[in-house]
Enzyme design. Structure first.
Site, short mmCIF file in Angstrom:
data_model
loop_
_atom_site.label_atom_id
_atom_site.label_comp_id
_atom_site.label_asym_id
_atom_site.label_seq_id
_atom_site.Cartn_x
_atom_site.Cartn_y
_atom_site.Cartn_z
N PRO A 152 38.61 33.61 50.11
CA PRO A 152 39.46 34.51 50.88
C PRO A 152 39.58 34.08 52.33
O PRO A 152 38.57 33.88 53.01
CB PRO A 152 38.73 35.85 50.77
CG PRO A 152 37.30 35.49 50.53
CD PRO A 152 37.28 34.17 49.81
N GLU A 175 40.67 39.58 36.87
CA GLU A 175 39.99 40.82 37.27
C GLU A 175 40.89 41.47 38.31
O GLU A 175 40.88 41.09 39.47
CB GLU A 175 38.63 40.51 37.89
CG GLU A 175 37.63 39.89 36.95
CD GLU A 175 37.16 40.85 35.88
OE1 GLU A 175 37.35 42.08 36.04
OE2 GLU A 175 36.64 40.37 34.87
N CYS A 220 37.69 47.72 43.60
CA CYS A 220 38.58 47.94 42.46
C CYS A 220 38.11 49.06 41.54
O CYS A 220 38.90 49.63 40.81
CB CYS A 220 38.78 46.64 41.68
SG CYS A 220 37.23 45.87 41.23
P1 NAD Z 1 47.40 40.92 48.39
O1 NAD Z 1 48.07 41.25 47.11
O2 NAD Z 1 48.19 40.34 49.50
O3 NAD Z 1 46.19 39.92 48.14
C1 NAD Z 1 45.19 40.18 47.18
C2 NAD Z 1 44.38 38.88 47.02
O4 NAD Z 1 45.18 37.91 46.36
C3 NAD Z 1 43.95 38.23 48.33
O5 NAD Z 1 42.64 37.73 48.16
C4 NAD Z 1 44.95 37.08 48.52
O6 NAD Z 1 44.42 35.98 49.23
C5 NAD Z 1 45.24 36.68 47.11
N1 NAD Z 1 46.58 36.13 46.90
C6 NAD Z 1 47.75 36.66 47.32
N2 NAD Z 1 48.78 35.90 46.89
C7 NAD Z 1 48.25 34.87 46.19
C8 NAD Z 1 48.79 33.76 45.48
N3 NAD Z 1 50.11 33.57 45.36
N4 NAD Z 1 47.93 32.89 44.89
C9 NAD Z 1 46.60 33.09 44.94
N5 NAD Z 1 46.02 34.12 45.59
C10 NAD Z 1 46.83 35.00 46.20
O7 NAD Z 1 46.74 42.28 48.88
P2 NAD Z 1 45.72 42.64 50.03
O8 NAD Z 1 46.35 43.67 50.91
O9 NAD Z 1 45.05 41.47 50.66
O10 NAD Z 1 44.66 43.34 49.12
C11 NAD Z 1 44.90 44.63 48.61
C12 NAD Z 1 45.25 44.63 47.17
O11 NAD Z 1 44.55 43.60 46.51
C13 NAD Z 1 44.78 45.92 46.56
O12 NAD Z 1 45.88 46.69 46.19
C14 NAD Z 1 43.93 45.54 45.39
O13 NAD Z 1 44.54 45.85 44.18
C15 NAD Z 1 43.83 44.07 45.41
N6 NAD Z 1 42.47 43.57 45.46
C16 NAD Z 1 41.73 43.73 44.36
C17 NAD Z 1 40.44 43.27 44.34
C18 NAD Z 1 39.60 43.44 43.12
O14 NAD Z 1 38.39 43.43 43.25
N7 NAD Z 1 40.19 43.54 41.93
C19 NAD Z 1 39.92 42.66 45.45
C20 NAD Z 1 40.72 42.50 46.59
C21 NAD Z 1 42.01 42.95 46.57
#
Ligand code: NAD
Length: 475
Positions: A176, A249, A283
């Protein structure tokens, strides 16, 4: 001291040099902590080649040797807990005690994989011809690409990394960008434990570019991702185009069912602590609370008391129980969901606003009587916000709980064995917690159904995503 941020490719820690960098900031103070190097296309190719070369050897390393390196890594993580936890609190914002717990829990995960990888068994299948021997062998899938999020920067990544390494795979992890320090420390622990170069590689940069580059490469055979549902679907679709295995996940929107016969005070106190853990950026955070009519008022009063008792502040302060949200986008997203819920008719009982101006702090929030059409009833809040809704019958409670596309964790509070069994059977989720919360232990499978993902991490299922099956018949 916040550590120097690097990539880790083919056994080398690589500082930014001429590479583009991303600023890493403390979400509690907005102080700039460091500059994170972004991997170039050449770096990604170098990581792919290193992982491919290393796989040719590592796949044949004995499980005992793989186990020994994992065990040593766990020891190193434990002995470095203070430094790693400080980094996590600085770049993620969570209270230091929670960051320490994350490091120690991660060490346990590595140990579990060290033990379990010595038990990756195949089978001998009785044949229909006495001269024939039939074997089922499980082999490492190959080079894996893993993508881990910022909410548990070490805890989420370690499951993928130790499962891949334990199974005999090699991998490239995109950590991250928001909270990278623990990933660099993890790489250092594996390196110091004697993991051969190329088995584990770490990159950072622009997520969409990196995921496309890695997933489209013919070198990569498996993709695992922890993050949001929309991104998970994008990555799974891309992996599908190239016929690669996936382990996903994704998000959740955990229902909680509190029945009239529950220990209401204990449930309210537990749920208040769980809702504010990691500022709700979990989550499996309880987010839709359905409470039976007979105990609704009492539960709401106790839950609000519990929520209001939570100390919000900089995670470095020993008194803080909840830190800031990770970034401005999250703050904005949470604020919009709360505003929509109150505009739709929900009753704001506590919180509902940003705290202070300096960091990304949001007050723990409870909204009661939220109508079904409010966005927060179908969109994961991923913040310290709980919606509470009344129900009458068990059937209605189950219908409400199952009404979203998510299916990750759930919580049930009842003293009735019959109700517990009925609800356990009826919930469309991957994990059910009855009268307590007890997930994310290494010995238990963690994962969801429906939009919440594919596959499990932890438990004896942990290697399933990293192994392929080979049938051998011999005469
Ligand atoms: P986001 O959707 O922008 O990013 C979520 C994650 O995905 C980040 O770690 C980001 O680096 C990664 N990511 C984004 N686009 C990507 C791509 N094209 N390829 C690979 N990785 C990519 O959202 P955010 O605001 O950073 O996080 C909030 C959302 O993310 C929440 O709604 C939640 O659902 C989700 N989230 C879930 C978990 C979990 O444990 N399941 C953890 C962190 C975030």
């Amino acid at each position: 001291m916040y550590p120097t941020l690097t990539l880790y490719i083919d056994g080398q820690f690589m500082e930014a040099g001429a590479r583009q960098t991303l600023a890493v900031t403390d979400p509690a103070t907005l102080e700039r902590l460091g500059d994170l190097p972004c991997a170039t296309a050449q770096d990604l190719d170098a990581a792919l080649s290193a992982a491919e070369r290393a796989f040719a050897q590592w796949r044949h390393a004995s499980p005992m040797d793989r186990s020994a390196i994992l065990r040593k890594t766990a020891e190193l993580l434990r002995s470095r807990v203070e430094a790693i936890a400080h980094g996590i609190t600085r770049d993620n914002g969570k209270p230091l005690a929670d960051a320490r717990a994350e490091v120690l829990n991660s060490a346990e995960h590595v140990e579990w994989h060290a033990e379990e990888c010595r038990r990756i068994y195949g089978r001998v299948v009785p044949s229909r011809d006495p001269r024939v021997r039939q074997l089922v062998i499980r082999e490492p899938v190959g080079v894996c690409a893993a993508f881990s999020p910022w909410n548990f920067p070490l805890g989420q990544a370690i499951k993928k990394v130790s499962a891949a390494i334990g199974a005999g795979c090699t991998l490239i992890l995109k950590g991250p960008e928001e909270s990278p320090s623990a990933i660099v420390e993890m790489a250092r622990a594996f390196h110091d434990a004697g993991l051969p170069p190329g088995v584990f590689n770490v990159v950072f940069g622009h997520p969409a570019e990196i995921s496309k580059h890695l997933i489209e490469s013919p070198v990569v055979r498996q993709v695992s991702f922890t993050g949001s549902v929309p991104v998970g679907k994008q990555l799974a679709a891309l992996a599908g185009q190239h016929m690669k295995r996936v382990c996903m996940e994704l998000g959740g929107h955990s229902p909680v069912l509190v029945f009239d016969d529950a220990d209401v005070d204990a449930a309210a106190a537990l749920l208040a602590r769980m809702k504010t853990r990691n500022a709700g950026q979990v989550c499996v955070s309880p987010s839709r609370l359905f409470v039976q009519a007979g105990v609704y008022d009492r539960f709401v009063a106790r839950f609000v008391d519990g929520i209001e008792s939570i100390q919000v502040g900089n995670g470095m302060e020993p008194s803080s129980q909840m830190g800031p949200l990770i970034h401005d986008r999250r703050l904005q997203a949470v604020r919009e969901l709360v505003d929509d819920a109150t505009r739709s008719g929900g009753r704001l009982l506590t919180g509902g606003a940003r705290l202070g101006e300096a960091g990304h702090f949001f007050s723990p929030t409870v909204i009661a009587d939220v109508p079904a059409h409010a966005r927060i009833m179908s969109e994961e809040p991923f913040g310290p916000v709980a919606s509470v809704v009344k129900f009458d019958s068990t059937e209605l409670a189950l219908r409400l709980a199952n009404s979203v596309p998510y299916g990750l964790a759930s919580y049930v509070f009842t003293e009735s064995h019959k109700t517990a069994t009925q609800v356990m059977n009826g919930l469309e989720v991957g994990m059910v917690n009855i009268n307590h919360s007890g997930m994310a232990h290494p010995e238990l499978p963690f994962g969801g159904v429906k939009d919440s993902g594919i596959g499990s991490e932890g438990g004896t299922e942990t290697f399933d995503g990293f192994l392929v099956t080979k049938m051998v018949t011999q005469i």
